[in-house]
Design a protein around this motif. Structure first.
Motif, PDB file in Angstrom:
ATOM      1  N   SER A 221       0.719  -1.289   0.052  1.00  0.00           N
ATOM      2  CA  SER A 221       0.266  -0.008  -0.038  1.00  0.00           C
ATOM      3  C   SER A 221       0.953   1.168  -0.045  1.00  0.00           C
ATOM      4  N   LYS A 222       0.435   2.376  -0.459  1.00  0.00           N
ATOM      5  CA  LYS A 222       1.122   3.633  -0.631  1.00  0.00           C
ATOM      6  C   LYS A 222       0.710   4.315   0.680  1.00  0.00           C
ATOM      7  N   TYR A 223       1.931   4.791   0.940  1.00  0.00           N
ATOM      8  CA  TYR A 223       1.802   5.813   2.208  1.00  0.00           C
ATOM      9  C   TYR A 223       1.961   7.159   2.102  1.00  0.00           C
ATOM     10  N   SER A 224       0.877   7.830   1.889  1.00  0.00           N
ATOM     11  CA  SER A 224       0.596   8.932   1.485  1.00  0.00           C
ATOM     12  C   SER A 224       1.074  10.136   2.197  1.00  0.00           C
ATOM     13  N   ALA A 225       1.691  11.227   1.621  1.00  0.00           N
ATOM     14  CA  ALA A 225       2.286  12.385   2.323  1.00  0.00           C
ATOM     15  C   ALA A 225       1.000  13.240   2.606  1.00  0.00           C
ATOM     16  N   LEU A 226      -0.299  13.048   2.267  1.00  0.00           N
ATOM     17  CA  LEU A 226      -1.388  13.915   2.413  1.00  0.00           C
ATOM     18  C   LEU A 226      -1.517  14.312   3.819  1.00  0.00           C
ATOM     19  N   GLY A 227      -1.387  15.627   4.061  1.00  0.00           N
ATOM     20  CA  GLY A 227      -1.897  16.103   5.397  1.00  0.00           C
ATOM     21  C   GLY A 227      -0.605  16.381   6.303  1.00  0.00           C
ATOM     22  N   TYR A 228       0.923  16.087   5.290  1.00  0.00           N
ATOM     23  CA  TYR A 228       1.875  16.136   5.899  1.00  0.00           C
ATOM     24  C   TYR A 228       2.759  17.419   5.480  1.00  0.00           C
ATOM     25  N   GLY A 229       3.656  17.973   6.005  1.00  0.00           N
ATOM     26  CA  GLY A 229       4.457  19.097   5.669  1.00  0.00           C
ATOM     27  C   GLY A 229       5.558  18.502   4.764  1.00  0.00           C
ATOM     28  N   GLY A 230       5.058  17.945   3.710  1.00  0.00           N
ATOM     29  CA  GLY A 230       6.163  17.443   2.756  1.00  0.00           C
ATOM     30  C   GLY A 230       5.642  16.595   1.673  1.00  0.00           C
ATOM     31  N   THR A 231       6.595  16.260   0.587  1.00  0.00           N
ATOM     32  CA  THR A 231       5.882  15.440  -0.427  1.00  0.00           C
ATOM     33  C   THR A 231       6.951  14.457  -1.054  1.00  0.00           C
ATOM     34  N   ASP A 232       6.989  14.105  -2.160  1.00  0.00           N
ATOM     35  CA  ASP A 232       7.889  13.297  -2.789  1.00  0.00           C
ATOM     36  C   ASP A 232       8.731  14.105  -3.844  1.00  0.00           C
ATOM     37  N   TYR A 233      10.210  13.601  -3.616  1.00  0.00           N
ATOM     38  CA  TYR A 233      11.089  14.409  -4.569  1.00  0.00           C
ATOM     39  C   TYR A 233      11.808  13.347  -5.438  1.00  0.00           C
ATOM     40  N   GLY A 234      12.354  13.731  -6.463  1.00  0.00           N
ATOM     41  CA  GLY A 234      13.427  12.698  -7.009  1.00  0.00           C
ATOM     42  C   GLY A 234      12.661  11.571  -7.697  1.00  0.00           C
ATOM     43  N   MET A 235      13.378  10.556  -8.036  1.00  0.00           N
ATOM     44  CA  MET A 235      12.718   9.154  -8.470  1.00  0.00           C
ATOM     45  C   MET A 235      12.818   8.012  -7.501  1.00  0.00           C
ATOM     46  N   LEU A 236      12.141   7.135  -7.683  1.00  0.00           N
ATOM     47  CA  LEU A 236      12.227   6.000  -7.044  1.00  0.00           C
ATOM     48  C   LEU A 236      13.382   5.388  -7.206  1.00  0.00           C
ATOM     49  N   ASP A 237      13.986   4.768  -6.054  1.00  0.00           N
ATOM     50  CA  ASP A 237      15.451   4.233  -6.191  1.00  0.00           C
ATOM     51  C   ASP A 237      15.124   2.522  -5.985  1.00  0.00           C
ATOM     52  N   PHE A 238      15.326   2.162  -7.405  1.00  0.00           N
ATOM     53  CA  PHE A 238      15.305   0.539  -7.432  1.00  0.00           C
ATOM     54  C   PHE A 238      16.278  -0.136  -6.769  1.00  0.00           C
ATOM     55  N   GLY A 239      17.411   0.563  -6.349  1.00  0.00           N
ATOM     56  CA  GLY A 239      18.491   0.049  -5.889  1.00  0.00           C
ATOM     57  C   GLY A 239      18.580   0.242  -4.342  1.00  0.00           C
ATOM     58  N   SER A 240      17.306   0.913  -3.757  1.00  0.00           N
ATOM     59  CA  SER A 240      17.505   1.144  -2.280  1.00  0.00           C
ATOM     60  C   SER A 240      17.381  -0.049  -1.627  1.00  0.00           C
ATOM     61  N   ILE A 241      18.221   0.035  -0.355  1.00  0.00           N
ATOM     62  CA  ILE A 241      17.941  -1.276   0.660  1.00  0.00           C
ATOM     63  C   ILE A 241      16.775  -1.564   1.358  1.00  0.00           C
ATOM     64  N   MET A 242      15.837  -0.344   1.190  1.00  0.00           N
ATOM     65  CA  MET A 242      14.423  -0.306   1.767  1.00  0.00           C
ATOM     66  C   MET A 242      13.381  -0.601   0.521  1.00  0.00           C
ATOM     67  N   ARG A 269      20.129  -6.410  -0.829  1.00  0.00           N
ATOM     68  CA  ARG A 269      20.240  -6.293   0.609  1.00  0.00           C
ATOM     69  C   ARG A 269      21.565  -6.331   0.993  1.00  0.00           C
ATOM     70  N   THR A 270      22.547  -5.744   0.045  1.00  0.00           N
ATOM     71  CA  THR A 270      24.064  -5.743   0.287  1.00  0.00           C
ATOM     72  C   THR A 270      24.369  -4.524   1.218  1.00  0.00           C
ATOM     73  N   GLY A 271      23.809  -3.534   0.733  1.00  0.00           N
ATOM     74  CA  GLY A 271      24.294  -2.103   1.539  1.00  0.00           C
ATOM     75  C   GLY A 271      23.517  -1.093   1.115  1.00  0.00           C
ATOM     76  N   LEU A 272      23.720   0.018   1.700  1.00  0.00           N
ATOM     77  CA  LEU A 272      23.103   1.381   1.214  1.00  0.00           C
ATOM     78  C   LEU A 272      23.314   1.876   0.036  1.00  0.00           C
ATOM     79  N   SER A 273      22.529   2.275  -0.723  1.00  0.00           N
ATOM     80  CA  SER A 273      22.629   2.725  -2.240  1.00  0.00           C
ATOM     81  C   SER A 273      22.960   4.274  -2.198  1.00  0.00           C
ATOM     82  N   ALA A 274      23.586   4.868  -3.191  1.00  0.00           N
ATOM     83  CA  ALA A 274      24.016   6.297  -3.267  1.00  0.00           C
ATOM     84  C   ALA A 274      22.612   6.922  -2.861  1.00  0.00           C
ATOM     85  N   GLY A 275      21.551   6.626  -3.355  1.00  0.00           N
ATOM     86  CA  GLY A 275      20.315   7.279  -3.007  1.00  0.00           C
ATOM     87  C   GLY A 275      19.978   7.441  -1.656  1.00  0.00           C
ATOM     88  N   ASP A 276      20.159   5.973  -0.981  1.00  0.00           N
ATOM     89  CA  ASP A 276      20.039   5.842   0.449  1.00  0.00           C
ATOM     90  C   ASP A 276      20.582   6.792   1.276  1.00  0.00           C
TER      91      ASP A 276
END
Length: 284
Positions: A221-242, A269-276
């Motif tokens: 499920s998506k965790y929306s930023a609706l109602g928070y003081g922020g939003t999405d920036y940049g592009m999704l990181d396929f290499g992220s450890i998350m 799941r090797t390590g943090l990506s540059a994006g992370d």
């Protein structure tokens, strides 16, 4: 010089957790190579593997969510343990924080910790800590008398609270939880959600719900930023450890997540990506 781009930076005003999803200068960027999905998968990153529990509707930071009640704990996205203060049923608003409670970020980017003596293979903890310290401004200090700290202990699976919740909190590690899984769980303890739950993820991926194991749909499920003081920036990181892999929680061997062109990708799941790294730098 091109300014770094990072995905989803959001202050969770009502919850008090600063949420960062991994960042990326390029959609495919990663500092490490992905681990093949047949070698490792997000399935191990569950608080209670094989148990889906009872679905519950609640609120996180004022936003409606679905979580699971398993063995008396509130489980979100499989491996995130929510506290009663973080989940407010029916009211549509987060419960106010206790007096004196600090925000979900760890002050001064310092995480105090202990390791339970009963936890086997403690190198997966010390190695994960060393990786975070070598690549980010986060520092880990053994706890003496500090009130807020993390204890690494034996668990049924791999799981963690989200952000600093106040008092003692846990990162739970079963025998199958590797150093890479622990790096992922530490990410949750620092305030990171899963990359594929970004509010803008449909721009980058297809979620194939027909292939997801029953009881695990809410992990996507998506965790929306609706109602928070922020939003999405940049592009999704396929290499992220998350980030989940294409075959995470598949019920039939078919992909649960693909890129928009239909192609698949491996979990990392090797390590943090540059994006992370860029995201954590921005957060802390």
């Amino acid at each position: 010089m091109r300014a770094p781009r990072f995905s989803r930076l959001a202050f969770l005003a009502t919850l008090g957790t600063f949420s960062v999803f991994s960042c990326s200068k390029d959609q495919e960027s990663a500092a490490v190579q992905p681990v093949a999905s047949h070698q490792q998968d997000a399935k191990v990153e569950q608080a209670y593997p094989g148990q889906t529990g009872e679905s519950q509707a609640g609120y996180l930071g004022g936003q409606p969510i679905e979580y699971r009640s398993i063995n008396g704990e509130l489980i979100y996205e499989g491996d995130i343990i929510l506290t009663a203060d973080q989940v407010a049923k029916s009211t549509g608003t987060a419960r106010p924080e206790s007096a004196g409670r600090t925000s979900g970020r760890w002050p001064s980017a310092v995480v105090y910790y202990t390791i339970d003596a009963a936890l086997p293979n403690q190198a997966r903890v010390t190695d994960a800590i060393a990786h975070w310290q070598a690549n980010t401004p986060i520092r880990f200090v053994k706890r003496t008398t500090q009130a807020n700290y993390v204890t690494f202990r034996v668990g049924s699976g791999c799981s963690s609270n989200i952000g600093m919740v106040g008092g003692r909190q846990y990162i739970n590690l079963a025998s199958g939880c590797t150093t890479g899984n622990n790096i992922h769980e530490i990410g949750h303890a620092l305030g990171l959600f899963h990359e594929q739950t970004r509010n803008d993820r449909d721009t980058y991926v297809n979620i194939l719900t027909q292939n997801i194991q029953s009881g695990y749909e809410s992990n996507f499920s998506k965790y929306s930023a609706l109602g928070y003081g922020g939003t999405d920036y940049g592009m999704l990181d396929f290499g992220s450890i998350m980030m989940y892999g294409s075959f995470s929680f598949s019920s039939n061997g078919q992909p649960t997540i693909t890129k928009k062109d239909g192609s698949t990708f491996n979990i990392q799941r090797t390590g943090l990506s540059a994006g992370d790294k860029t995201g954590i730098d921005a957060m802390y």
